[in-house]
Scaffold this active site. Sequence first.
Site, PDB file in Angstrom:
ATOM      1  N   TYR A  38      34.139  32.529  80.192  1.00 25.74           N
ATOM      2  CA  TYR A  38      32.935  32.812  79.411  1.00 25.74           C
ATOM      3  C   TYR A  38      33.156  34.169  78.748  1.00 25.74           C
ATOM      4  O   TYR A  38      33.356  35.161  79.448  1.00 25.74           O
ATOM      5  CB  TYR A  38      31.702  32.890  80.314  1.00 25.74           C
ATOM      6  CG  TYR A  38      31.252  31.558  80.874  1.00 25.74           C
ATOM      7  CD1 TYR A  38      31.816  31.025  82.031  1.00 25.74           C
ATOM      8  CD2 TYR A  38      30.242  30.833  80.249  1.00 25.74           C
ATOM      9  CE1 TYR A  38      31.387  29.805  82.556  1.00 25.74           C
ATOM     10  CE2 TYR A  38      29.793  29.613  80.765  1.00 25.74           C
ATOM     11  CZ  TYR A  38      30.377  29.111  81.905  1.00 25.74           C
ATOM     12  OH  TYR A  38      29.948  27.911  82.421  1.00 25.74           O
ATOM     13  N   HIS A  46      37.154  23.740  90.946  1.00 23.83           N
ATOM     14  CA  HIS A  46      37.315  25.122  90.489  1.00 23.83           C
ATOM     15  C   HIS A  46      36.655  26.070  91.479  1.00 23.83           C
ATOM     16  O   HIS A  46      35.468  25.959  91.766  1.00 23.83           O
ATOM     17  CB  HIS A  46      36.676  25.314  89.109  1.00 23.83           C
ATOM     18  CG  HIS A  46      37.540  24.805  87.989  1.00 23.83           C
ATOM     19  ND1 HIS A  46      37.392  25.203  86.693  1.00 23.83           N
ATOM     20  CD2 HIS A  46      38.581  23.943  87.999  1.00 23.83           C
ATOM     21  CE1 HIS A  46      38.301  24.606  85.930  1.00 23.83           C
ATOM     22  NE2 HIS A  46      39.028  23.823  86.706  1.00 23.83           N
ATOM     23  N   TYR A  63      25.489  29.564  90.257  1.00 23.28           N
ATOM     24  CA  TYR A  63      26.418  28.766  89.446  1.00 23.28           C
ATOM     25  C   TYR A  63      26.908  27.534  90.214  1.00 23.28           C
ATOM     26  O   TYR A  63      26.993  26.436  89.661  1.00 23.28           O
ATOM     27  CB  TYR A  63      27.604  29.626  88.988  1.00 23.28           C
ATOM     28  CG  TYR A  63      28.428  28.973  87.893  1.00 23.28           C
ATOM     29  CD1 TYR A  63      28.170  29.236  86.552  1.00 23.28           C
ATOM     30  CD2 TYR A  63      29.452  28.063  88.197  1.00 23.28           C
ATOM     31  CE1 TYR A  63      28.893  28.623  85.544  1.00 23.28           C
ATOM     32  CE2 TYR A  63      30.179  27.441  87.198  1.00 23.28           C
ATOM     33  CZ  TYR A  63      29.903  27.728  85.871  1.00 23.28           C
ATOM     34  OH  TYR A  63      30.627  27.097  84.880  1.00 23.28           O
ATOM     35  N   LYS A  75      23.795  23.762  83.615  1.00 23.24           N
ATOM     36  CA  LYS A  75      22.849  23.217  84.593  1.00 23.24           C
ATOM     37  C   LYS A  75      22.211  21.881  84.193  1.00 23.24           C
ATOM     38  O   LYS A  75      21.565  21.240  85.026  1.00 23.24           O
ATOM     39  CB  LYS A  75      21.712  24.237  84.838  1.00 23.24           C
ATOM     40  CG  LYS A  75      22.161  25.486  85.550  1.00 23.24           C
ATOM     41  CD  LYS A  75      22.504  25.203  86.992  1.00 23.24           C
ATOM     42  CE  LYS A  75      23.209  26.334  87.672  1.00 23.24           C
ATOM     43  NZ  LYS A  75      24.367  25.936  88.467  1.00 23.24           N
ATOM     44  N   PRO A 119      23.178  25.674  77.443  1.00 24.09           N
ATOM     45  CA  PRO A 119      24.344  25.200  78.194  1.00 24.09           C
ATOM     46  C   PRO A 119      25.106  26.295  78.933  1.00 24.09           C
ATOM     47  O   PRO A 119      26.001  25.990  79.720  1.00 24.09           O
ATOM     48  CB  PRO A 119      25.238  24.580  77.108  1.00 24.09           C
ATOM     49  CG  PRO A 119      24.808  25.226  75.839  1.00 24.09           C
ATOM     50  CD  PRO A 119      23.358  25.535  75.986  1.00 24.09           C
TER      51      PRO A 119
HETATM   52  C1  PHB Z   1      31.731  22.129  78.849  1.00 26.00           C
HETATM   53  O1  PHB Z   1      32.817  21.915  79.396  1.00 26.00           O
HETATM   54  O2  PHB Z   1      31.357  21.459  77.887  1.00 26.00           O
HETATM   55  C2  PHB Z   1      30.868  23.225  79.351  1.00 26.00           C
HETATM   56  C3  PHB Z   1      31.250  23.921  80.489  1.00 26.00           C
HETATM   57  C4  PHB Z   1      30.458  24.948  80.960  1.00 26.00           C
HETATM   58  C5  PHB Z   1      29.315  25.292  80.299  1.00 26.00           C
HETATM   59  C6  PHB Z   1      28.917  24.595  79.174  1.00 26.00           C
HETATM   60  C7  PHB Z   1      29.694  23.555  78.693  1.00 26.00           C
HETATM   61  O3  PHB Z   1      28.565  26.339  80.751  1.00 26.00           O
END
Ligand code: PHB
Length: 386
Positions: free
Chosen positions: A200, A72, A384, A296, A292
């Site tokens: 997000y 990505h 990130y 990280k 989450p």
């Molecule tokens: C996930 O795919 O579970 C996931 C992806 C990004 C995040 C948290 C969880 O920031």
Amino acid sequence: MRTQIAIIGAGPAGLLLGHMLHLAGIAAVIVEQRSPDYVLGRIRAGVIEAGTREILNAAGLGARMEAEGLVHDGIEIAFDGTRQRFDFHNLVGRAVMVYGQTEVTSDLMAARRAAGATTIYDAADVTPHDFDGAKPSITYRRDGITHRLDCDFIAGCDGYHGPSRHAVPTAAITQYERVYPFGWLGVLVDRPPVAPELIYARHSRGFALCSMRSATRSRYYVQCAADEDVGAWSDDRFWDELRRRIGTEAADTLQTGPSIEKSVAPLRSFVVEPLRFGRLFLAGDAAHIVPPTGAKGLNLAVSDVAILAAGLRDYYHDRSSAGIDAYSAQALRRIWQAERFSWWMTNMLHQFPDMTAFERRLQRAEFDLLRDSRAAAQAMAAMYTG
Ligand code: PHB
Ligand code: APR
């Protein structure tokens, strides 16, 4: 039984440390409380930083990740319905790999089997002993018999609830913690992701995240109460709530289906200092937790272990303690950067119960800065992608 390194916990941290030590010709035994199926059944995040990807590849663990993982080049942030893409490739020349932690764990287990290394699963009452002296050991119970494993060092890779951290006298350890007043309700579904990259979403009803595991399997989250009752969430209720938070365009194209997993995770920031107590080292979730939001957790576990394994290699091959002596300070510098980033992203995107109008306006200002300032977006992208 005797080994050089006794590792407590067969999560990503313990398994990767075992593998790196094996590559260096250092003997290690892993002792794990659960069964292999239980360990593989835990659903965790799935974003691999560029640096983590390099470490896994260098350790010969990357073949399936490179074949099946999704590269990505960016993420999207949907702020009150308006979507903005952040192009990591353009901003910092790096990308992330979307590849589930379950798959990483499965690859690590396969490597350990191929190496013929010992992992003791289903071990009860695992307890570290005498790590403040020259002869540490761990004891555990299996099939009703108490076993003892003598070693040179103990690696506490036993997650947030494990016994290693709790074995340290409280006067010797400092804990830093923030518990967030909400959780994430997550759903796994066998449907293609709503968009090619992660979204997000910040919304007045609460945060949401659109993530994925593959081209045909998606992972979605909505912010919920910390003590939310999963049973109160039918699939329909979940999909309705998600649609309301991610903007109309994504809502209209979202492919829903029956959930194959649904669970609530709390959000917490947590760090202990230091990470070494005599002949005991802490690594991964045993030493720190991040919410989450920044994805990280796994990446930090990998960077801890890479530093620790290099130090142990120097200790056994070059008779130098410099690496293991520096482990705690070196790992903590990176841990605190990830803690700051995860806390910042959590603050920008979530609804807090006691939030004032002023704080809501600040969230907007934070998003505007990211959108309008290349320098701000670069700082975010650098953190990130790792
Ligand atoms: C996930 O795919 O579970 C996931 C992806 C990004 C995040 C948290 C969880 O920031
Ligand atoms: N005895 C033996 N093993 C134990 C004990 C115990 N008493 N308690 C816990 N464990 C095991 C757990 O069953 C688990 O398999 O330690 C392992 C810890 O693994 P993780 O919790 O996955 O932690 P870590 O390996 O540090 O990986 C960090 O996993 O939790 C996620 O978000 C986190 O992605 C991050 C990564």
